[in-house]
Design an enzyme around this catalytic site. Sequence first.
Site, short mmCIF file in Angstrom:
data_model
loop_
_atom_site.label_atom_id
_atom_site.label_comp_id
_atom_site.label_asym_id
_atom_site.label_seq_id
_atom_site.Cartn_x
_atom_site.Cartn_y
_atom_site.Cartn_z
N ARG A 1 112.88 3.48 -8.41
CA ARG A 1 113.79 2.80 -7.47
C ARG A 1 115.25 3.03 -7.88
O ARG A 1 116.13 3.19 -7.05
CB ARG A 1 113.49 1.30 -7.40
CG ARG A 1 112.14 0.90 -6.83
CD ARG A 1 111.92 1.22 -5.37
NE ARG A 1 112.99 0.85 -4.49
CZ ARG A 1 112.86 0.77 -3.16
NH1 ARG A 1 111.70 1.03 -2.56
NH2 ARG A 1 113.88 0.47 -2.41
N TYR B 1 103.25 2.40 6.94
CA TYR B 1 104.39 1.49 7.07
C TYR B 1 104.03 0.24 7.86
O TYR B 1 104.93 -0.38 8.47
CB TYR B 1 105.57 2.22 7.73
CG TYR B 1 106.40 3.06 6.78
CD1 TYR B 1 107.09 2.46 5.72
CD2 TYR B 1 106.52 4.43 6.94
CE1 TYR B 1 107.87 3.22 4.85
CE2 TYR B 1 107.31 5.20 6.07
CZ TYR B 1 107.98 4.58 5.04
OH TYR B 1 108.76 5.32 4.17
N GLU C 1 99.41 2.04 -1.94
CA GLU C 1 99.99 3.28 -1.43
C GLU C 1 99.39 4.51 -2.11
O GLU C 1 99.16 5.54 -1.46
CB GLU C 1 101.51 3.26 -1.62
CG GLU C 1 102.19 2.22 -0.73
CD GLU C 1 103.70 2.14 -0.90
OE1 GLU C 1 104.34 1.37 -0.17
OE2 GLU C 1 104.26 2.87 -1.76
N PHE D 1 113.19 -0.98 13.87
CA PHE D 1 113.29 0.47 13.65
C PHE D 1 111.92 1.12 13.42
O PHE D 1 111.84 2.31 13.08
CB PHE D 1 114.22 0.75 12.47
CG PHE D 1 113.81 0.08 11.17
CD1 PHE D 1 112.81 0.61 10.36
CD2 PHE D 1 114.44 -1.10 10.77
CE1 PHE D 1 112.44 0.00 9.18
CE2 PHE D 1 114.07 -1.72 9.57
CZ PHE D 1 113.07 -1.17 8.79
N THR E 1 118.73 1.88 -0.03
CA THR E 1 118.11 2.37 1.22
C THR E 1 119.12 3.12 2.08
O THR E 1 118.82 4.17 2.63
CB THR E 1 117.55 1.17 2.01
OG1 THR E 1 116.66 0.43 1.16
CG2 THR E 1 116.78 1.63 3.24
N LYS F 1 110.71 12.71 1.83
CA LYS F 1 110.61 12.58 3.29
C LYS F 1 110.98 13.88 4.02
O LYS F 1 111.54 14.80 3.41
CB LYS F 1 111.51 11.41 3.73
CG LYS F 1 111.04 10.04 3.20
CD LYS F 1 111.90 8.91 3.75
CE LYS F 1 111.42 7.55 3.27
NZ LYS F 1 112.21 6.44 3.86
N ARG G 1 119.36 9.46 -3.15
CA ARG G 1 119.82 9.22 -1.79
C ARG G 1 121.31 9.52 -1.62
O ARG G 1 121.72 10.04 -0.58
CB ARG G 1 119.47 7.78 -1.37
CG ARG G 1 117.99 7.66 -0.99
CD ARG G 1 117.55 6.23 -0.86
NE ARG G 1 116.26 6.12 -0.17
CZ ARG G 1 115.54 4.99 -0.13
NH1 ARG G 1 116.00 3.89 -0.72
NH2 ARG G 1 114.39 4.96 0.50
#
Length: 137
Positions: free
Chosen positions: A85, A49, A126, A57, A91, A9, A102
């Site tokens: 994952r 998305y 995707e 959000f 998240t 990202k 993360r």
Amino acid sequence: MEQTLSIIKPDAVAKNVIGKIVDRFETNGLKIAAMKRVQLSAADAGAFYAVHAQRPFFGELVEFMTSGPVVVMVLEGENALSKNRELMGATNPKEAEAGTIRADFAESIDANAVHGSDSLENAKIEINFFFCGREIA
Ligand code: ADP
Ligand code: MG
């Protein structure tokens, strides 16, 4: 062989840690079957998305995902989806296990460094959203 979609990202691209994140995948036995750097438009991010369109959000998510370039990849390997994952972590980076991408590279629940497909069905959708057949090799 399983395939899944990964996105580095805008926060992680801006931090210049593309290579460090790709290394996590390769070190853990995932192959980069496709990869490119792209600037998403609001229409792109909104379409990608779309499942989250009703979430509070959603607006912030689209704004964040278009705030700078991203790197999209197809990861391939045994159990690629769940392995990705696992490497990503939770998240919310504050809840992510130590040593996950993360936990190590993300600051907040919205700017959380990486995306990973959540089911094989969504992975296919995707992957097709970003790549055509000859780009995956
Ligand atoms: P994941 O990316 O772990 O699969 P989700 O699919 O639930 O998580 O959410 C998609 C993305 O939306 C998250 O990665 C994050 O960037 C953003 N997001 C999720 N929950 C929130 C929230 N409560 N506030 C802001 N952004 C969020
Ligand atoms: Mg998700």
